[in-house]
Scaffold this motif. Structure first.
Motif, PDB file in Angstrom:
ATOM      1  N   LEU A 119       0.709  -1.281   0.178  1.00 31.69           N
ATOM      2  CA  LEU A 119       0.273   0.038  -0.057  1.00 31.69           C
ATOM      3  C   LEU A 119       1.010   1.177   0.302  1.00 31.69           C
ATOM      4  N   GLU A 120       2.184   1.064   0.599  1.00 33.10           N
ATOM      5  CA  GLU A 120       2.609   2.180   0.786  1.00 33.10           C
ATOM      6  C   GLU A 120       3.338   2.411  -0.728  1.00 33.10           C
ATOM      7  N   LYS A 121       3.776   1.969  -1.322  1.00 28.35           N
ATOM      8  CA  LYS A 121       4.502   1.752  -2.220  1.00 28.35           C
ATOM      9  C   LYS A 121       3.230   2.236  -3.751  1.00 28.35           C
ATOM     10  N   THR A 122       2.166   2.056  -2.911  1.00 27.35           N
ATOM     11  CA  THR A 122       1.573   2.026  -4.710  1.00 27.35           C
ATOM     12  C   THR A 122       0.658   3.462  -4.487  1.00 27.35           C
ATOM     13  N   ASN A 123       0.341   3.124  -3.288  1.00 26.11           N
ATOM     14  CA  ASN A 123      -0.468   4.923  -3.239  1.00 26.11           C
ATOM     15  C   ASN A 123       0.520   5.584  -1.845  1.00 26.11           C
ATOM     16  N   ALA A 124       0.715   6.577  -2.181  1.00 29.06           N
ATOM     17  CA  ALA A 124       0.651   8.234  -1.955  1.00 29.06           C
ATOM     18  C   ALA A 124      -0.138   8.334  -0.972  1.00 29.06           C
ATOM     19  N   ASP A 125      -0.989   8.501  -0.570  1.00 30.71           N
ATOM     20  CA  ASP A 125      -1.752   8.725  -0.058  1.00 30.71           C
ATOM     21  C   ASP A 125      -1.812   8.123   1.635  1.00 30.71           C
ATOM     22  N   ALA A 126      -2.246   7.217   1.236  1.00 35.36           N
ATOM     23  CA  ALA A 126      -1.619   5.800   2.648  1.00 35.36           C
ATOM     24  C   ALA A 126      -0.147   5.962   3.239  1.00 35.36           C
ATOM     25  N   LYS A 127       0.690   6.833   2.594  1.00 34.03           N
ATOM     26  CA  LYS A 127       2.286   6.267   2.751  1.00 34.03           C
ATOM     27  C   LYS A 127       2.168   7.889   4.408  1.00 34.03           C
TER      28      LYS A 127
END
Length: 164
Positions: A119-127
């Motif tokens: 999720l951190e790799k694919t979603n900047a908001d989640a990171k």
């Protein structure tokens, strides 16, 4: 010399009854003495054997008591061993179940970490959300510390923050 023997033989034949009577008296006295000596010796032997039997009987009673005590102690130990085996079986079963649950938790944690990393790799908001600090009101739940305002709360609020 022959005269001496003849006169001795004549004396013996003339006094044969007297000699026979004295011989019988000597035999009776010897037999009586032997009987008394044998009776005395048997009495001493029987008395010694009686004392020995009494002593052995006392020892046997002591050994019997010791044996009874040892048997009772062995029974108690056997009962304790059986109880320990039962408890060991219960503990073994509980440990096997705990190991299974830990394996499941490790697998689940690895899956969650993998999903978070993905999720951190694919979603900047989640990171960005995961990089923010956890508020103290929520941190106490995650740390397992008492939350402020809850019953039994810890007035020292830095405890929950030090673990993060």
């Amino acid at each position: 010399m022959i005269n001496l023997l003849r006169s001795g033989w004549a004396f013996v034949t003339s006094k044969a009854r007297l000699i026979l009577e004295y011989g019988l008296i000597v035999a009776v006295v010897a037999l009586g003495s032997w009987s008394v000596a044998t009776w005395w010796q048997n009495r001493a032997t029987v008395q010694g054997l009686t004392e020995r039997v009494t002593d052995l009987s006392g020892r046997l009673t002591g050994v019997s008591k010791d044996l009874g005590t040892a048997v009772a102690a062995n029974k108690d130990q056997d009962d304790a061993i059986a109880e320990l085996k039962r408890l060991r079986s219960i503990d073994s079963q509980a440990l096997n179940e705990l190991q299974g649950e830990l394996a499941k938790a490790d697998t689940k944690a690895a899956t969650v970490r993998q999903k978070i990393a993905e999720l951190e790799k694919t979603n900047a908001d989640a990171k960005a959300l995961l990089d923010t600090a956890v508020p103290p009101a929520l941190g106490c739940v995650l740390d397992g510390a008492p939350c402020p305002g809850a019953a039994g709360a810890n007035p020292d609020r830095t405890r929950g923050q030090e673990a993060r």
